[in-house]
Scaffold this motif. Structure first.
Motif, mmCIF file in Angstrom:
data_model
loop_
_atom_site.group_PDB
_atom_site.id
_atom_site.type_symbol
_atom_site.label_atom_id
_atom_site.label_comp_id
_atom_site.label_asym_id
_atom_site.label_seq_id
_atom_site.Cartn_x
_atom_site.Cartn_y
_atom_site.Cartn_z
ATOM 1 N N ASP A 78 -2.632 4.674 9.649
ATOM 2 C CA ASP A 78 -1.616 3.653 9.371
ATOM 3 C C ASP A 78 -2.016 2.712 8.228
ATOM 4 O O ASP A 78 -1.454 1.643 8.069
ATOM 5 C CB ASP A 78 -1.250 2.876 10.641
ATOM 6 N N ASP A 79 -2.973 3.139 7.401
ATOM 7 C CA ASP A 79 -3.420 2.291 6.298
ATOM 8 C C ASP A 79 -2.347 2.024 5.259
ATOM 9 O O ASP A 79 -2.338 0.973 4.638
ATOM 10 C CB ASP A 79 -4.630 2.906 5.598
ATOM 11 N N PHE A 80 -1.450 2.974 5.037
ATOM 12 C CA PHE A 80 -0.457 2.833 3.975
ATOM 13 C C PHE A 80 0.957 2.607 4.515
ATOM 14 O O PHE A 80 1.931 3.147 4.008
ATOM 15 C CB PHE A 80 -0.469 4.065 3.069
ATOM 16 N N VAL A 81 1.106 1.736 5.512
ATOM 17 C CA VAL A 81 2.432 1.436 6.060
ATOM 18 C C VAL A 81 3.208 0.587 5.056
ATOM 19 O O VAL A 81 2.759 -0.476 4.637
ATOM 20 C CB VAL A 81 2.345 0.703 7.417
ATOM 21 N N ARG A 82 4.380 1.068 4.665
ATOM 22 C CA ARG A 82 5.248 0.364 3.731
ATOM 23 C C ARG A 82 6.081 -0.684 4.484
ATOM 24 O O ARG A 82 6.119 -0.681 5.718
ATOM 25 C CB ARG A 82 6.174 1.367 3.035
ATOM 26 N N PRO A 83 6.749 -1.576 3.761
ATOM 27 C CA PRO A 83 7.566 -2.598 4.424
ATOM 28 C C PRO A 83 8.645 -2.025 5.337
ATOM 29 O O PRO A 83 9.033 -2.669 6.310
ATOM 30 C CB PRO A 83 8.198 -3.365 3.262
ATOM 31 N N ASP A 84 9.110 -0.804 5.044
ATOM 32 C CA ASP A 84 10.149 -0.199 5.884
ATOM 33 C C ASP A 84 9.585 0.503 7.117
ATOM 34 O O ASP A 84 10.314 1.055 7.922
ATOM 35 C CB ASP A 84 11.001 0.777 5.069
ATOM 36 N N GLY A 85 8.238 0.475 7.283
ATOM 37 C CA GLY A 85 7.590 1.072 8.445
ATOM 38 C C GLY A 85 7.143 2.498 8.253
ATOM 39 O O GLY A 85 6.392 3.028 9.064
ATOM 40 N N ASP A 86 7.615 3.159 7.186
ATOM 41 C CA ASP A 86 7.172 4.519 6.891
ATOM 42 C C ASP A 86 5.777 4.494 6.284
ATOM 43 O O ASP A 86 5.319 3.456 5.791
ATOM 44 C CB ASP A 86 8.141 5.202 5.922
ATOM 45 N N ALA A 88 3.289 5.669 3.327
ATOM 46 C CA ALA A 88 3.264 6.169 1.954
ATOM 47 C C ALA A 88 2.199 7.257 1.845
ATOM 48 O O ALA A 88 1.133 7.167 2.453
ATOM 49 C CB ALA A 88 2.958 5.040 0.981
ATOM 50 N N ALA A 89 2.496 8.284 1.062
ATOM 51 C CA ALA A 89 1.568 9.405 0.906
ATOM 52 C C ALA A 89 0.410 9.070 -0.028
ATOM 53 O O ALA A 89 -0.675 9.640 0.097
ATOM 54 C CB ALA A 89 2.318 10.629 0.384
ATOM 55 N N PHE A 90 0.614 8.136 -0.945
ATOM 56 C CA PHE A 90 -0.398 7.813 -1.943
ATOM 57 C C PHE A 90 -0.579 6.301 -2.049
ATOM 58 O O PHE A 90 0.352 5.531 -1.786
ATOM 59 C CB PHE A 90 0.006 8.369 -3.321
ATOM 60 N N ALA A 91 -1.771 5.875 -2.477
ATOM 61 C CA ALA A 91 -2.069 4.451 -2.613
ATOM 62 C C ALA A 91 -1.107 3.772 -3.577
ATOM 63 O O ALA A 91 -0.645 2.657 -3.324
ATOM 64 C CB ALA A 91 -3.514 4.255 -3.055
ATOM 65 N N ALA A 92 -0.791 4.425 -4.707
ATOM 66 C CA ALA A 92 0.108 3.815 -5.690
ATOM 67 C C ALA A 92 1.494 3.584 -5.091
ATOM 68 O O ALA A 92 2.106 2.529 -5.316
ATOM 69 C CB ALA A 92 0.195 4.688 -6.937
ATOM 70 N N ALA A 93 2.002 4.552 -4.328
ATOM 71 C CA ALA A 93 3.312 4.396 -3.695
ATOM 72 C C ALA A 93 3.280 3.252 -2.684
ATOM 73 O O ALA A 93 4.251 2.505 -2.544
ATOM 74 C CB ALA A 93 3.742 5.702 -3.031
ATOM 75 N N PHE A 94 2.173 3.133 -1.959
ATOM 76 C CA PHE A 94 2.004 2.047 -1.001
ATOM 77 C C PHE A 94 2.042 0.690 -1.716
ATOM 78 O O PHE A 94 2.802 -0.216 -1.347
ATOM 79 C CB PHE A 94 0.686 2.224 -0.242
ATOM 80 N N GLY A 95 1.223 0.544 -2.754
ATOM 81 C CA GLY A 95 1.174 -0.715 -3.500
ATOM 82 C C GLY A 95 2.513 -1.067 -4.114
ATOM 83 O O GLY A 95 2.969 -2.211 -4.039
ATOM 84 N N ASN A 96 3.172 -0.062 -4.712
ATOM 85 C CA ASN A 96 4.471 -0.306 -5.344
ATOM 86 C C ASN A 96 5.532 -0.720 -4.329
ATOM 87 O O ASN A 96 6.438 -1.488 -4.646
ATOM 88 C CB ASN A 96 4.928 0.924 -6.116
ATOM 89 N N ALA A 97 5.421 -0.233 -3.094
ATOM 90 C CA ALA A 97 6.400 -0.588 -2.065
ATOM 91 C C ALA A 97 6.343 -2.071 -1.705
ATOM 92 O O ALA A 97 7.320 -2.638 -1.247
ATOM 93 C CB ALA A 97 6.171 0.263 -0.813
ATOM 94 N N TRP A 98 5.195 -2.708 -1.930
ATOM 95 C CA TRP A 98 5.026 -4.115 -1.582
ATOM 96 C C TRP A 98 5.252 -5.061 -2.772
ATOM 97 O O TRP A 98 5.117 -6.279 -2.624
ATOM 98 C CB TRP A 98 3.636 -4.345 -0.984
ATOM 99 N N LYS A 99 5.630 -4.522 -3.929
ATOM 100 C CA LYS A 99 5.904 -5.375 -5.086
ATOM 101 C C LYS A 99 7.077 -6.303 -4.793
ATOM 102 O O LYS A 99 8.021 -5.932 -4.112
ATOM 103 C CB LYS A 99 6.259 -4.529 -6.315
ATOM 104 N N VAL A 100 6.998 -7.486 -5.346
ATOM 105 C CA VAL A 100 8.109 -8.431 -5.246
ATOM 106 C C VAL A 100 8.553 -8.783 -6.659
ATOM 107 O O VAL A 100 7.762 -8.738 -7.594
ATOM 108 C CB VAL A 100 7.719 -9.711 -4.468
ATOM 109 N N PRO A 101 9.829 -9.129 -6.831
ATOM 110 C CA PRO A 101 10.317 -9.452 -8.192
ATOM 111 C C PRO A 101 9.622 -10.690 -8.742
ATOM 112 O O PRO A 101 9.202 -11.552 -8.036
ATOM 113 C CB PRO A 101 11.804 -9.709 -8.002
#
Length: 101
Positions: A78-86, A88-101
């Motif tokens: 569960d290290d890469f849980v995105r804000p939507d609860g899914d 992420a397959a990769f660290a970059a996708a995980f980090g990008n999911a938590w970006k804020v404007p």
């Protein structure tokens, strides 16, 4: 708290370098070449003023954290849980999911 290099401010007020600061459950200290910010919530963030950052959470927060620092469960699944609860397959996708404007 805003930190730019060795310049630190809390709510717009400068914290003199090397001088500890404590107010309403927020503390700023200067361990060695680092600056550390600790809150009464049980989280401590330390920064070397350049690139290195460490985040430490008290044991009481185990399983109760969320976001870029993870879920604090010691379960790599569960290290890469995105804000939507899914997950992420990769660290970059995980980090990008938590970006804020």
């Amino acid at each position: 708290v805003v930190a730019e290099g060795r310049n630190v401010s809390v709510n717009g007020a400068a914290v003199p370098e090397g001088r500890p600061y404590l107010h309403k459950g927020l503390g700023v200290t200067w361990p060695g070449d680092w600056v550390a910010v600790a809150s009464s919530l049980g989280v401590r963030v330390a920064w070397d003023g350049h690139l290195a950052v460490t985040v430490t959470a008290e044991p009481e927060l185990r399983g109760g954290t969320w976001g870029l620092c993870g879920t604090y469960t010691d379960d790599p699944a569960d290290d890469f849980v995105r804000p939507d609860g899914d997950i992420a397959a990769f660290a970059a996708a995980f980090g990008n999911a938590w970006k804020v404007p």
